[in-house]
Design a protein around this motif. Structure first.
Motif, PDB file in Angstrom:
ATOM      1  N   TYR A  36       0.806  -1.222   0.000  1.00 44.80           N
ATOM      2  CA  TYR A  36       0.000   0.000   0.000  1.00 44.80           C
ATOM      3  C   TYR A  36       0.840   1.273   0.000  1.00 44.80           C
ATOM      4  O   TYR A  36       0.369   2.317  -0.447  1.00 44.80           O
ATOM      5  CB  TYR A  36      -0.923   0.024   1.220  1.00 44.80           C
ATOM      6  CG  TYR A  36      -2.189  -0.773   1.039  1.00 44.80           C
ATOM      7  CD1 TYR A  36      -3.325  -0.194   0.484  1.00 44.80           C
ATOM      8  CD2 TYR A  36      -2.247  -2.100   1.410  1.00 44.80           C
ATOM      9  CE1 TYR A  36      -4.494  -0.923   0.308  1.00 44.80           C
ATOM     10  CE2 TYR A  36      -3.415  -2.844   1.252  1.00 44.80           C
ATOM     11  CZ  TYR A  36      -4.526  -2.248   0.694  1.00 44.80           C
ATOM     12  OH  TYR A  36      -5.673  -2.977   0.526  1.00 44.80           O
ATOM     13  N   SER A 193      -1.712   0.397  -5.761  1.00 53.67           N
ATOM     14  CA  SER A 193      -1.928   1.500  -6.697  1.00 53.67           C
ATOM     15  C   SER A 193      -0.671   2.360  -6.753  1.00 53.67           C
ATOM     16  O   SER A 193       0.031   2.521  -5.755  1.00 53.67           O
ATOM     17  CB  SER A 193      -3.120   2.360  -6.256  1.00 53.67           C
ATOM     18  OG  SER A 193      -3.232   3.529  -7.058  1.00 53.67           O
ATOM     19  N   TRP A 198      -4.893   7.411  -3.623  1.00 49.60           N
ATOM     20  CA  TRP A 198      -5.850   6.313  -3.816  1.00 49.60           C
ATOM     21  C   TRP A 198      -5.474   5.109  -2.958  1.00 49.60           C
ATOM     22  O   TRP A 198      -6.344   4.426  -2.425  1.00 49.60           O
ATOM     23  CB  TRP A 198      -5.909   5.945  -5.285  1.00 49.60           C
ATOM     24  CG  TRP A 198      -6.995   4.985  -5.636  1.00 49.60           C
ATOM     25  CD1 TRP A 198      -6.857   3.803  -6.297  1.00 49.60           C
ATOM     26  CD2 TRP A 198      -8.402   5.105  -5.364  1.00 49.60           C
ATOM     27  NE1 TRP A 198      -8.079   3.177  -6.457  1.00 49.60           N
ATOM     28  CE2 TRP A 198      -9.046   3.962  -5.891  1.00 49.60           C
ATOM     29  CE3 TRP A 198      -9.179   6.080  -4.731  1.00 49.60           C
ATOM     30  CZ2 TRP A 198     -10.414   3.754  -5.793  1.00 49.60           C
ATOM     31  CZ3 TRP A 198     -10.554   5.866  -4.630  1.00 49.60           C
ATOM     32  CH2 TRP A 198     -11.146   4.729  -5.146  1.00 49.60           C
ATOM     33  N   SER A 199      -4.189   4.867  -2.816  1.00 50.30           N
ATOM     34  CA  SER A 199      -3.732   3.784  -1.942  1.00 50.30           C
ATOM     35  C   SER A 199      -4.185   4.015  -0.506  1.00 50.30           C
ATOM     36  O   SER A 199      -4.619   3.087   0.183  1.00 50.30           O
ATOM     37  CB  SER A 199      -2.202   3.672  -1.975  1.00 50.30           C
ATOM     38  OG  SER A 199      -1.753   3.126  -3.191  1.00 50.30           O
ATOM     39  N   LEU A 202      -8.011   3.344  -0.250  1.00 47.18           N
ATOM     40  CA  LEU A 202      -8.300   1.902  -0.283  1.00 47.18           C
ATOM     41  C   LEU A 202      -7.806   1.204   0.985  1.00 47.18           C
ATOM     42  O   LEU A 202      -8.455   0.290   1.491  1.00 47.18           O
ATOM     43  CB  LEU A 202      -7.650   1.262  -1.505  1.00 47.18           C
ATOM     44  CG  LEU A 202      -8.234   1.624  -2.871  1.00 47.18           C
ATOM     45  CD1 LEU A 202      -7.471   0.920  -3.983  1.00 47.18           C
ATOM     46  CD2 LEU A 202      -9.715   1.270  -2.931  1.00 47.18           C
ATOM     47  N   PRO A 339      -7.472  -5.237  -1.673  1.00 45.43           N
ATOM     48  CA  PRO A 339      -8.085  -4.192  -2.499  1.00 45.43           C
ATOM     49  C   PRO A 339      -9.578  -4.408  -2.717  1.00 45.43           C
ATOM     50  O   PRO A 339     -10.347  -3.446  -2.770  1.00 45.43           O
ATOM     51  CB  PRO A 339      -7.307  -4.294  -3.820  1.00 45.43           C
ATOM     52  CG  PRO A 339      -6.013  -4.909  -3.449  1.00 45.43           C
ATOM     53  CD  PRO A 339      -6.348  -5.892  -2.353  1.00 45.43           C
ATOM     54  N   LEU A 340     -10.017  -5.663  -2.854  1.00 46.36           N
ATOM     55  CA  LEU A 340     -11.441  -5.966  -3.040  1.00 46.36           C
ATOM     56  C   LEU A 340     -12.258  -5.396  -1.887  1.00 46.36           C
ATOM     57  O   LEU A 340     -13.320  -4.806  -2.087  1.00 46.36           O
ATOM     58  CB  LEU A 340     -11.640  -7.476  -3.136  1.00 46.36           C
ATOM     59  CG  LEU A 340     -13.093  -7.953  -3.256  1.00 46.36           C
ATOM     60  CD1 LEU A 340     -13.730  -7.415  -4.527  1.00 46.36           C
ATOM     61  CD2 LEU A 340     -13.148  -9.483  -3.235  1.00 46.36           C
ATOM     62  N   SER A 341     -11.761  -5.565  -0.684  1.00 46.03           N
ATOM     63  CA  SER A 341     -12.444  -5.038   0.488  1.00 46.03           C
ATOM     64  C   SER A 341     -12.543  -3.519   0.433  1.00 46.03           C
ATOM     65  O   SER A 341     -13.573  -2.925   0.774  1.00 46.03           O
ATOM     66  CB  SER A 341     -11.697  -5.468   1.763  1.00 46.03           C
ATOM     67  OG  SER A 341     -12.335  -4.964   2.904  1.00 46.03           O
ATOM     68  N   GLY A 342     -11.465  -2.863  -0.006  1.00 42.36           N
ATOM     69  CA  GLY A 342     -11.466  -1.403  -0.091  1.00 42.36           C
ATOM     70  C   GLY A 342     -12.483  -0.869  -1.075  1.00 42.36           C
ATOM     71  O   GLY A 342     -13.237   0.060  -0.772  1.00 42.36           O
ATOM     72  N   TYR A 343     -12.550  -1.462  -2.246  1.00 48.91           N
ATOM     73  CA  TYR A 343     -13.507  -1.008  -3.257  1.00 48.91           C
ATOM     74  C   TYR A 343     -14.950  -1.194  -2.780  1.00 48.91           C
ATOM     75  O   TYR A 343     -15.808  -0.336  -2.987  1.00 48.91           O
ATOM     76  CB  TYR A 343     -13.295  -1.765  -4.570  1.00 48.91           C
ATOM     77  CG  TYR A 343     -12.087  -1.312  -5.351  1.00 48.91           C
ATOM     78  CD1 TYR A 343     -12.063  -0.049  -5.941  1.00 48.91           C
ATOM     79  CD2 TYR A 343     -10.970  -2.129  -5.501  1.00 48.91           C
ATOM     80  CE1 TYR A 343     -10.957   0.389  -6.659  1.00 48.91           C
ATOM     81  CE2 TYR A 343      -9.855  -1.703  -6.217  1.00 48.91           C
ATOM     82  CZ  TYR A 343      -9.858  -0.441  -6.797  1.00 48.91           C
ATOM     83  OH  TYR A 343      -8.753  -0.011  -7.492  1.00 48.91           O
ATOM     84  N   ALA A 344     -15.218  -2.306  -2.113  1.00 49.70           N
ATOM     85  CA  ALA A 344     -16.578  -2.589  -1.657  1.00 49.70           C
ATOM     86  C   ALA A 344     -17.027  -1.623  -0.565  1.00 49.70           C
ATOM     87  O   ALA A 344     -18.223  -1.405  -0.369  1.00 49.70           O
ATOM     88  CB  ALA A 344     -16.668  -4.018  -1.136  1.00 49.70           C
ATOM     89  N   ILE A 346     -16.466   1.643  -0.351  1.00 47.94           N
ATOM     90  CA  ILE A 346     -16.685   3.031  -0.764  1.00 47.94           C
ATOM     91  C   ILE A 346     -18.160   3.424  -0.611  1.00 47.94           C
ATOM     92  O   ILE A 346     -18.491   4.458  -0.019  1.00 47.94           O
ATOM     93  CB  ILE A 346     -16.213   3.243  -2.216  1.00 47.94           C
ATOM     94  CG1 ILE A 346     -14.693   3.099  -2.292  1.00 47.94           C
ATOM     95  CG2 ILE A 346     -16.640   4.634  -2.718  1.00 47.94           C
ATOM     96  CD1 ILE A 346     -14.138   3.157  -3.706  1.00 47.94           C
TER      97      ILE A 346
END
Length: 378
Positions: A36, A193, A198-199, A202, A339-344, A346
């Protein structure tokens, strides 16, 4: 809030529990800070962890307070509280699945750490930590918090030792930080990223999905909203110190961490072999406490702790997890799951902000007893 009771002993236990939960295999092995932040260089990396910590303080300040104030029957009810019945149910099950996935990631981290230092099969290491975590989880949330509340400060101390060693090396060769900050960006490490802002976003949101139930549980054990919020902020500050020192360490010891699944352990071996001897079991302790916390949080979706149903469910989840944790390399699991967890998260953050700051009466929540609960801020 000024007159709310605060037990400083409780504050430090809860803050320590937060650190023990948060400093799991991702942080303790150095993979999280590397992917990250450090992979973008020391200066962008430190900026990343600073912004990340500010986001995290904002989230835990709200959620620890809500947990103490609302006293949900089930910690996963917080999703319906913020998102309504239907969207809330989607998030509940997504959180359960993702949290269990993170649990598997951390089990893989334990196997990697044990194999890298002791030479024992990674599978055997994974099974050992899984069984130890299971034995702790079945003791119940109160006992778990007491145990990991002590482990948290120990984690910070030992990870900080690595950072202090890096600072000593840096003092002798100040230019290494600038040179290695350039080199690390093309060294082939997994990176979430190339954009440091953005890092940070996320990274913070990573914890919102899989950590929210734990935040609620922790907040519920406090005797006031003020106590819960002080503990949460103190815990984040501890994590910030650790991450900053880890980023500097990984950049300074760039050549040492190449091709290593557990960068912190590789650095410890270089700094001092005796330190690695101490650090290896501490690292495993770091991972174990986080794994036990995640197992309890997931199992709490299906049963109240310290019941027969809880114990049987925990055993089943452990058996599946300990084998699933041996399927993919640890670094690859981190790069997929985190990263999947971070996008979900938002959209979930949008729901939280909407109810907390725009419309406190949005999505009236009905507790199990049937009473409608509104967000009556204190």
């Amino acid at each position: 809030m000024e007159n709310q009771a605060v037990s400083w002993k409780k504050v430090f236990i809860i803050a320590g529990a937060f650190c023990a939960f948060w400093i799991g295999s991702g942080v303790a092995t150095g993979q999280e800070a590397l992917q990250y932040a450090a992979s973008n260089g020391a200066f962008k990396g430190i900026a990343t962890t600073t912004l990340y910590s500010l986001f995290l303080i904002f989230m835990v300040y709200i959620l620890y307070g809500v947990g103490q104030r609302e006293q949900f029957d089930n910690p996963y009810d917080v999703f319906e509280y913020y998102c309504g019945k239907y969207v809330g149910q989607i998030y509940i099950w997504f959180s359960v699945v993702l949290t269990y996935g993170i649990y598997v990631v951390m089990l893989a981290g334990s196997g990697a750490a044990i194999h890298q230092y002791y030479g024992i099969s990674a599978n055997i290491g994974t099974y050992f930590v899984a069984i130890l975590a299971l034995a702790t989880a079945v003791l119940g949330i109160a006992k778990l918090l007491d145990i990991i509340g002590v482990i948290g400060p120990v984690k910070i101390l030992f990870l900080s030792i690595i950072g202090i060693a890096a600072l000593s090396t840096l003092a002798e060769n100040p230019g290494i930080l600038v040179v290695n900050s350039e080199l690390i960006q093309s060294a082939g490490f997994e990176s979430v990223s190339s954009n440091w802002i953005w890092s940070a976003v996320l990274w913070a949101l990573l914890g919102l999905i899989f950590g929210i139930a734990f935040f609620i549980i922790n907040g519920q054990t406090c005797q006031s909203v003020k106590e819960a919020r002080i503990a949460s902020i103190l815990g984040v500050c501890g994590v910030f110190v650790v991450n900053t020192l880890l980023i500097i360490s990984e950049v300074v010891y760039l050549d040492t961490i190449r091709d290593q699944q557990v960068p912190t352990l590789a650095i410890a071996k270089v700094v001092a072999p005796f330190l690695a001897m101490i650090f290896a079991p501490i690292l495993i302790l770091c991972i174990y406490s986080a794994v036990a916390s995640l197992l309890l949080v997931v199992t709490r979706k299906f049963a109240v702790d310290k019941t027969k149903k809880f114990n049987l469910t925990a055993i089943g989840l452990t058996v599946v997890g300990m084998f699933a944790g041996t399927l993919l390399p640890f670094a690859k699991l981190v790069n997929i799951m985190y990263p999947l967890s971070g996008y979900a998260a938002i959209a979930l953050m949008g729901f939280i902000i909407y109810k907390e700051f725009i419309n406190k009466n949005a999505f009236p929540y009905k507790a199990s007893g049937g009473a409608s609960v509104q967000n009556n801020a204190k």
